[in-house]
Design a protein around this motif. Sequence first.
Motif, PDB file in Angstrom:
ATOM      1  N   LYS A  67     -42.142 -16.098  13.894  1.00 24.11           N
ATOM      2  CA  LYS A  67     -41.407 -14.929  14.340  1.00 24.11           C
ATOM      3  C   LYS A  67     -40.107 -14.690  13.576  1.00 24.11           C
ATOM      4  O   LYS A  67     -39.767 -13.566  13.236  1.00 24.11           O
ATOM      5  CB  LYS A  67     -41.111 -15.029  15.841  1.00 24.11           C
ATOM      6  CG  LYS A  67     -42.366 -14.985  16.699  1.00 24.11           C
ATOM      7  CD  LYS A  67     -42.016 -15.013  18.172  1.00 24.11           C
ATOM      8  CE  LYS A  67     -43.275 -14.911  19.041  1.00 24.11           C
ATOM      9  NZ  LYS A  67     -42.948 -14.930  20.481  1.00 24.11           N
ATOM     10  N   THR A  68     -39.324 -15.727  13.329  1.00 22.62           N
ATOM     11  CA  THR A  68     -38.029 -15.518  12.686  1.00 22.62           C
ATOM     12  C   THR A  68     -37.747 -16.632  11.689  1.00 22.62           C
ATOM     13  O   THR A  68     -38.348 -17.706  11.738  1.00 22.62           O
ATOM     14  CB  THR A  68     -36.885 -15.495  13.719  1.00 22.62           C
ATOM     15  OG1 THR A  68     -36.881 -16.731  14.440  1.00 22.62           O
ATOM     16  CG2 THR A  68     -37.064 -14.343  14.698  1.00 22.62           C
ATOM     17  N   GLY A  69     -36.794 -16.355  10.801  1.00 22.52           N
ATOM     18  CA  GLY A  69     -36.326 -17.387   9.885  1.00 22.52           C
ATOM     19  C   GLY A  69     -37.352 -17.870   8.888  1.00 22.52           C
ATOM     20  O   GLY A  69     -37.243 -18.963   8.354  1.00 22.52           O
ATOM     21  N   VAL A  70     -38.377 -17.069   8.638  1.00 23.22           N
ATOM     22  CA  VAL A  70     -39.457 -17.487   7.740  1.00 23.22           C
ATOM     23  C   VAL A  70     -39.102 -17.133   6.306  1.00 23.22           C
ATOM     24  O   VAL A  70     -38.567 -16.069   6.023  1.00 23.22           O
ATOM     25  CB  VAL A  70     -40.772 -16.800   8.145  1.00 23.22           C
ATOM     26  CG1 VAL A  70     -41.882 -17.183   7.189  1.00 23.22           C
ATOM     27  CG2 VAL A  70     -41.147 -17.165   9.566  1.00 23.22           C
ATOM     28  N   LYS A  71     -39.393 -18.015   5.386  1.00 23.69           N
ATOM     29  CA  LYS A  71     -39.232 -17.732   3.962  1.00 23.69           C
ATOM     30  C   LYS A  71     -40.575 -17.925   3.279  1.00 23.69           C
ATOM     31  O   LYS A  71     -41.267 -18.908   3.527  1.00 23.69           O
ATOM     32  CB  LYS A  71     -38.174 -18.640   3.332  1.00 23.69           C
ATOM     33  CG  LYS A  71     -36.743 -18.316   3.763  1.00 23.69           C
ATOM     34  CD  LYS A  71     -35.751 -19.172   3.005  1.00 23.69           C
ATOM     35  CE  LYS A  71     -34.326 -18.837   3.425  1.00 23.69           C
ATOM     36  NZ  LYS A  71     -33.941 -17.485   2.995  1.00 23.69           N
ATOM     37  N   ALA A  72     -40.961 -17.000   2.441  1.00 19.80           N
ATOM     38  CA  ALA A  72     -42.246 -17.085   1.750  1.00 19.80           C
ATOM     39  C   ALA A  72     -42.165 -16.281   0.471  1.00 19.80           C
ATOM     40  O   ALA A  72     -41.207 -15.536   0.232  1.00 19.80           O
ATOM     41  CB  ALA A  72     -43.370 -16.568   2.642  1.00 19.80           C
ATOM     42  N   SER A  73     -43.184 -16.411  -0.370  1.00 24.71           N
ATOM     43  CA  SER A  73     -43.197 -15.698  -1.638  1.00 24.71           C
ATOM     44  C   SER A  73     -44.068 -14.452  -1.601  1.00 24.71           C
ATOM     45  O   SER A  73     -44.057 -13.665  -2.542  1.00 24.71           O
ATOM     46  CB  SER A  73     -43.695 -16.622  -2.753  1.00 24.71           C
ATOM     47  OG  SER A  73     -44.985 -17.109  -2.438  1.00 24.71           O
ATOM     48  N   ALA A  74     -44.831 -14.244  -0.506  1.00 24.52           N
ATOM     49  CA  ALA A  74     -45.717 -13.089  -0.453  1.00 24.52           C
ATOM     50  C   ALA A  74     -45.967 -12.660   0.989  1.00 24.52           C
ATOM     51  O   ALA A  74     -46.000 -13.477   1.907  1.00 24.52           O
ATOM     52  CB  ALA A  74     -47.039 -13.410  -1.141  1.00 24.52           C
ATOM     53  N   LEU A  75     -46.171 -11.352   1.161  1.00 21.41           N
ATOM     54  CA  LEU A  75     -46.417 -10.759   2.474  1.00 21.41           C
ATOM     55  C   LEU A  75     -47.574  -9.780   2.361  1.00 21.41           C
ATOM     56  O   LEU A  75     -47.651  -9.003   1.406  1.00 21.41           O
ATOM     57  CB  LEU A  75     -45.164 -10.023   2.961  1.00 21.41           C
ATOM     58  CG  LEU A  75     -45.308  -9.145   4.209  1.00 21.41           C
ATOM     59  CD1 LEU A  75     -45.600 -10.010   5.437  1.00 21.41           C
ATOM     60  CD2 LEU A  75     -44.051  -8.312   4.426  1.00 21.41           C
ATOM     61  N   LEU A  76     -48.469  -9.803   3.356  1.00 24.69           N
ATOM     62  CA  LEU A  76     -49.607  -8.890   3.402  1.00 24.69           C
ATOM     63  C   LEU A  76     -49.498  -8.015   4.643  1.00 24.69           C
ATOM     64  O   LEU A  76     -49.397  -8.516   5.758  1.00 24.69           O
ATOM     65  CB  LEU A  76     -50.922  -9.677   3.432  1.00 24.69           C
ATOM     66  CG  LEU A  76     -52.194  -8.873   3.737  1.00 24.69           C
ATOM     67  CD1 LEU A  76     -52.455  -7.831   2.647  1.00 24.69           C
ATOM     68  CD2 LEU A  76     -53.398  -9.812   3.875  1.00 24.69           C
ATOM     69  N   ILE A  77     -49.527  -6.686   4.428  1.00 29.60           N
ATOM     70  CA  ILE A  77     -49.520  -5.707   5.512  1.00 29.60           C
ATOM     71  C   ILE A  77     -50.823  -4.917   5.447  1.00 29.60           C
ATOM     72  O   ILE A  77     -51.213  -4.421   4.388  1.00 29.60           O
ATOM     73  CB  ILE A  77     -48.323  -4.739   5.403  1.00 29.60           C
ATOM     74  CG1 ILE A  77     -47.004  -5.514   5.459  1.00 29.60           C
ATOM     75  CG2 ILE A  77     -48.384  -3.687   6.504  1.00 29.60           C
ATOM     76  CD1 ILE A  77     -46.708  -6.163   6.792  1.00 29.60           C
ATOM     77  N   GLY A  78     -51.501  -4.787   6.583  1.00 28.45           N
ATOM     78  CA  GLY A  78     -52.789  -4.116   6.618  1.00 28.45           C
ATOM     79  C   GLY A  78     -52.683  -2.601   6.697  1.00 28.45           C
ATOM     80  O   GLY A  78     -51.585  -2.029   6.675  1.00 28.45           O
TER      81      GLY A  78
END
Length: 235
Positions: free
Chosen positions: A178-189
Motif C-alpha cells: 500500500k505505501t512506501g514501496v520502491k520499484a523499477s516498474a509499474l503496470l496499469i491495466g
Amino acid sequence: MSRSDPRLYLAPSETVFSEGVSLSLMPGQAHYLGNVMRQNIGDTLRVFNARDGEWSATIDALRKQQGQIVLQSLVRQPQATQGVELLFAPLKRDATELVIRMGTELGVTSFRPVVTERTNTHRLNLERLSLIATEAAEQCERLDVPEIFPLVPLKEVLYEWPEEKVLYAALERRTGEKTGVKASALLIGPEGGFSDQEAIMLEQHPAVRSLSLGSLVLKAETAVCSGLSRLSVNL
C-alpha cells in the motif's frame, strides 16, 4: 537568464555542448520562440539534454522556421531522472496523452504500452506522444525525455521480463503493498481492468507484485498518478 526563460530540449548530437558553440534549432522550435514566445535576437533561453546538462543560451538568428543559438554557460550538470518504467494499456487518445504528460512530470523513465484482452486502442501515434513527452520535460525541468516504445502484447512483455526486476501491478480488488514501496516498474491495466486469466498470469509471474491503490476503483489515468505516487517516485 531567468527561470521564466523559454526552455528547449535539444537531442544529443555529434556536437557536445560547450561555451560559445552555435546550434541550429528545429523548425518547430524556431516557430515556438518567434511566434509563440515572441522572442528576438539577443534574448536568452535554456537548452538541455541528459548527456550535456542544461545550458543558458542566446538567440543569434531567428526567422520563420529557422533559428540559431549560441551557448553561454552550464546551468545544471547532466543528471538522469530517477523514476520507474511505466507499462500501461493504451486508452482513448486524450487519456493516453494525459498519461504520457503526467508520467513524464512524475519521473517515468520510459513508457511501454501493452495490449491486454480489454485494450480498446491498438494504434498509437508515437511521434505525437514523443512530442508531448518532450513538451512535458521542458515544462517540468527534468533533463531527459522518457522513451516511448511501440505497442506490444502484455503476454510477450511478461514472457521476456527478467525475474529479478520487480514489476508492481495494480490489480483491482486484490490485496497488495500500500505505501512506501520502491520499484523499477509499474503496470496499469485498461479501462475495465485485467481479465481473470491475465490476473492469474500476473500473480503467477515470479517478478510481479500486487500493488494496492485503495478500496475505490479508479479510472486508468487516475490509477497511473496514484500508482506512481505510491511507488515513491523521486525526481
